[in-house]
Design a protein around this motif. Sequence first.
Motif, PDB file in Angstrom:
ATOM      1  N   GLY B 206       0.821  -1.207   0.000  1.00 44.43           N
ATOM      2  CA  GLY B 206       0.000   0.000   0.000  1.00 44.43           C
ATOM      3  C   GLY B 206       0.853   1.253   0.000  1.00 44.43           C
ATOM      4  N   ILE B 207       1.942   1.219   0.764  1.00 42.36           N
ATOM      5  CA  ILE B 207       2.798   2.397   0.848  1.00 42.36           C
ATOM      6  C   ILE B 207       3.415   2.695  -0.509  1.00 42.36           C
ATOM      7  N   MET B 208       3.813   1.639  -1.229  1.00 44.77           N
ATOM      8  CA  MET B 208       4.404   1.844  -2.550  1.00 44.77           C
ATOM      9  C   MET B 208       3.406   2.502  -3.493  1.00 44.77           C
ATOM     10  N   THR B 209       2.141   2.083  -3.423  1.00 40.75           N
ATOM     11  CA  THR B 209       1.119   2.724  -4.267  1.00 40.75           C
ATOM     12  C   THR B 209       1.068   4.211  -3.989  1.00 40.75           C
ATOM     13  N   GLY B 210       1.095   4.554  -2.689  1.00 42.42           N
ATOM     14  CA  GLY B 210       1.036   5.960  -2.319  1.00 42.42           C
ATOM     15  C   GLY B 210       2.239   6.722  -2.845  1.00 42.42           C
ATOM     16  N   ILE B 211       3.420   6.118  -2.721  1.00 43.07           N
ATOM     17  CA  ILE B 211       4.628   6.787  -3.200  1.00 43.07           C
ATOM     18  C   ILE B 211       4.550   6.996  -4.706  1.00 43.07           C
ATOM     19  N   CYS B 212       4.007   5.991  -5.403  1.00 43.07           N
ATOM     20  CA  CYS B 212       3.863   6.104  -6.862  1.00 43.07           C
ATOM     21  C   CYS B 212       2.942   7.252  -7.221  1.00 43.07           C
ATOM     22  N   LEU B 213       1.822   7.361  -6.503  1.00 45.30           N
ATOM     23  CA  LEU B 213       0.875   8.451  -6.776  1.00 45.30           C
ATOM     24  C   LEU B 213       1.542   9.804  -6.573  1.00 45.30           C
ATOM     25  N   THR B 214       2.246   9.943  -5.456  1.00 41.55           N
ATOM     26  CA  THR B 214       2.864  11.242  -5.184  1.00 41.55           C
ATOM     27  C   THR B 214       3.986  11.526  -6.172  1.00 41.55           C
ATOM     28  N   ALA B 215       4.711  10.479  -6.570  1.00 36.23           N
ATOM     29  CA  ALA B 215       5.803  10.709  -7.518  1.00 36.23           C
ATOM     30  C   ALA B 215       5.241  11.209  -8.840  1.00 36.23           C
ATOM     31  N   GLY B 216       4.150  10.587  -9.292  1.00 37.83           N
ATOM     32  CA  GLY B 216       3.530  11.027 -10.536  1.00 37.83           C
ATOM     33  C   GLY B 216       3.059  12.464 -10.444  1.00 37.83           C
ATOM     34  N   ARG B 217       2.466  12.786  -9.301  1.00 36.23           N
ATOM     35  CA  ARG B 217       1.944  14.131  -9.118  1.00 36.23           C
ATOM     36  C   ARG B 217       3.087  15.143  -9.050  1.00 36.23           C
ATOM     37  N   ALA B 218       4.144  14.776  -8.340  1.00 36.69           N
ATOM     38  CA  ALA B 218       5.276  15.697  -8.199  1.00 36.69           C
ATOM     39  C   ALA B 218       5.976  15.896  -9.539  1.00 36.69           C
ATOM     40  N   PHE B 219       6.010  14.844 -10.350  1.00 35.11           N
ATOM     41  CA  PHE B 219       6.673  14.961 -11.649  1.00 35.11           C
ATOM     42  C   PHE B 219       5.949  15.974 -12.534  1.00 35.11           C
ATOM     43  N   GLY B 220       4.621  15.974 -12.465  1.00 36.93           N
ATOM     44  CA  GLY B 220       3.876  16.862 -13.343  1.00 36.93           C
ATOM     45  C   GLY B 220       3.594  18.224 -12.746  1.00 36.93           C
ATOM     46  N   GLU B 221       3.958  18.429 -11.480  1.00 34.56           N
ATOM     47  CA  GLU B 221       3.613  19.676 -10.809  1.00 34.56           C
ATOM     48  C   GLU B 221       4.395  20.842 -11.401  1.00 34.56           C
ATOM     49  N   SER B 222       3.687  21.926 -11.677  1.00 38.51           N
ATOM     50  CA  SER B 222       4.397  23.044 -12.288  1.00 38.51           C
ATOM     51  C   SER B 222       4.263  24.347 -11.508  1.00 38.51           C
ATOM     52  N   ALA B 223       3.100  24.588 -10.872  1.00 41.38           N
ATOM     53  CA  ALA B 223       2.897  25.885 -10.217  1.00 41.38           C
ATOM     54  C   ALA B 223       3.928  26.093  -9.110  1.00 41.38           C
ATOM     55  N   VAL B 224       4.159  25.063  -8.285  1.00 38.59           N
ATOM     56  CA  VAL B 224       5.126  25.180  -7.196  1.00 38.59           C
ATOM     57  C   VAL B 224       6.519  25.472  -7.735  1.00 38.59           C
ATOM     58  N   ILE B 225       6.876  24.741  -8.804  1.00 39.85           N
ATOM     59  CA  ILE B 225       8.234  24.862  -9.341  1.00 39.85           C
ATOM     60  C   ILE B 225       8.458  26.249  -9.936  1.00 39.85           C
ATOM     61  N   ILE B 226       7.470  26.755 -10.675  1.00 35.78           N
ATOM     62  CA  ILE B 226       7.635  28.085 -11.287  1.00 35.78           C
ATOM     63  C   ILE B 226       7.945  29.118 -10.212  1.00 35.78           C
ATOM     64  N   LEU B 227       7.209  29.051  -9.088  1.00 38.15           N
ATOM     65  CA  LEU B 227       7.377  30.070  -8.063  1.00 38.15           C
ATOM     66  C   LEU B 227       8.666  29.877  -7.278  1.00 38.15           C
ATOM     67  N   THR B 228       9.100  28.633  -7.033  1.00 39.07           N
ATOM     68  CA  THR B 228      10.236  28.434  -6.145  1.00 39.07           C
ATOM     69  C   THR B 228      11.541  28.139  -6.872  1.00 39.07           C
ATOM     70  N   ALA B 229      11.470  27.667  -8.122  1.00 41.91           N
ATOM     71  CA  ALA B 229      12.718  27.334  -8.816  1.00 41.91           C
ATOM     72  C   ALA B 229      12.901  28.133 -10.092  1.00 41.91           C
ATOM     73  N   GLY B 230      11.919  28.930 -10.480  1.00 43.96           N
ATOM     74  CA  GLY B 230      12.060  29.722 -11.687  1.00 43.96           C
ATOM     75  C   GLY B 230      11.763  28.912 -12.933  1.00 43.96           C
ATOM     76  N   VAL B 231      11.842  29.578 -14.084  1.00 39.29           N
ATOM     77  CA  VAL B 231      11.509  28.886 -15.323  1.00 39.29           C
ATOM     78  C   VAL B 231      12.752  28.431 -16.077  1.00 39.29           C
TER      79      VAL B 231
END
Lengths: 322, 300
Positions: B206-231
């Motif tokens: 179950g934990i691995m499923t959760g990690i997979c979900l978050t990894a997928g979400r983090a990979f596609g996340e853009s709003a956080v990255i634009i603000l904190t890491a620039g373009v």
Amino acid sequence: MMDMNAPANSSAPNELGSGVGKAPGSGTRFDRKARLRWSNKLFRVICISSALLVCLILLSILVLMLRTGVLTFADVSLKEFFFSTNWDPENEHYGALTFILGTLALTGLTMLFAIPISVIVAVFLAEMTPKWLRQVLRPVLDLLVGIPSVVYGFLGLTILIPWLREISGNDLADGLLAASIVLTIMILPTISRISDDAISAVPNKYRDAAYALGTNRFQTITRVVLPAARGGITYAVILGMTRAIGETMAVVMVIGNTAQLPNSLFTPTSVLTSNIVMQISSVEFDSTWNRGLYMMGFILLAISILMIVAVRMFQRKGVQGS
Amino acid sequence: MRKEVSAGSPYLFSKRRRASVLMDRLFTGTVWGIGIVVILFIIGLLFLLLQKGLPELSWDFLYGLPSEIEEGGGIGPALFNSFYVLIISLLVSIPIGMAAGIYLAEFAPNNKLIEFVRICVEGLSSVPSIIFGLFGIALFVEFFEIGLTILGAAISLAFLNLPVLTRVTEESIRAVPVELRNASFALGSTHLQTIRSVLLPVALNGIMTGICLTAGRAFGESAVIILTAGVSTSGEMWDFNLFSPGGTLAVHLWYIQSEAIVPDAELIAQKTTAVLIFVALLINILFRVPLWLNARKTQV
């Protein structure tokens, strides 16, 4: 069960430790027990501090957003911020009503499209498809949930907006309609999958009883199954709604980013999230402009936390009902 | 009056029945139609994007440096940053998230405290991603004054992932049968030993499923990255410096589409989209295959 285990277990090493403490000469045995006791305690402290860290993060986000946001009102009156549509920070006009209304209108329009379609898709998945098709479609929808939101934005920008331009005859088709269609496509898999689970969880005896009374499938689904799954479907809808409200990049790419009240669905406008992300990097941290953006962030935060409170209330109701 | 009804009722009844049969057919047809059309429509759109981008992909593009003015720029540093930020954020969030989840499932004696922690976890999971971006700016750019960096982006992203990981860990550990726990205690193991060698291995699925979900979400996340890491990226391949600007692939797609001035921006955007979809699907599928196999095993 678990709570009973924990204290019994934590007291055991204590006794052992104190017993050994009276005879300090017993070398390696003492080391091992002390080490075990120590590592148990350390682990417990690590776990507790991690949990508290999660709380601390939420609280510091809340405090920071509120504190920075409230400073806006040192320079701008409450009335101007909430009831004026004139957002022109270069000339000291800070009216955020356009963005607040924009977010509400966009969410409303999105839910108008998304709720009927995704409930129908959920009914389709849970009640109508043969088993083999269901086993194919469910993982496919799960995969769709994992597609990055910026991809949906790109999809809207390159495929949807040219279509809309042709249909509407406008030069610019960016606006509420394009954004709400993109958001609908984005949250549809989420809402359908959770509603699908809720409908599948309705006990079969309800359906059997309905059929035994002579109803057909249409009547069974609309009068028995959907009302029984109401709690789960509401949960799914609210979850989809929080995603739609907080979505940033997909909206930025198709909404047009102009601070004006739209007079049609095809007029470029702006919402809270898109305005924050477009302007935040170009302003000074200690300016009224920046504080205004943080205040808009706080409004977003307040809306989404209210949603979660609503979810909890529905869940509790669902538990009581069943 | 009564006579009329009784005389007419068989006719009325059959008419009503015919109407309801018609409704049933109509409903079945509509649901089938809409269900199939909607799912095919979404898959078709994604397929269209993949089809435009995938055949054009080459190693040079995946590996190459981006270019601001000339044609033929690649996405190497952005792709590298995507994985780099993802891994750092997981390194930060997995231990903290799991420890908090273990606390909620195993220790948490005080009912009021546990209720409070749970509300916090739920509240944090409802916070829109852009708020984490604003928080990241205030924390890293203003307070620590390190500017737009990979480190800031990774930690802000970790905050975003924390609540999901916490909840998934808690639920998986709670789902472990109580007999296993008791057996372990009966053998004389301490609480830590029980958690480490019994509870976590059983809950790992179950934990691995959760990690997979978050990894997928983090990979596609853009709003956080634009603000904190620039373009932008540092423009070098294999730049492991934590303090260099960290535009990821999702951000690069937005940048290329809206602000870049290279002549082949559209082609780059199409190819980038294809890579994004492909990697997101890959992360999901790779993590899910063992689960599917497992589910099939337990079914039989």
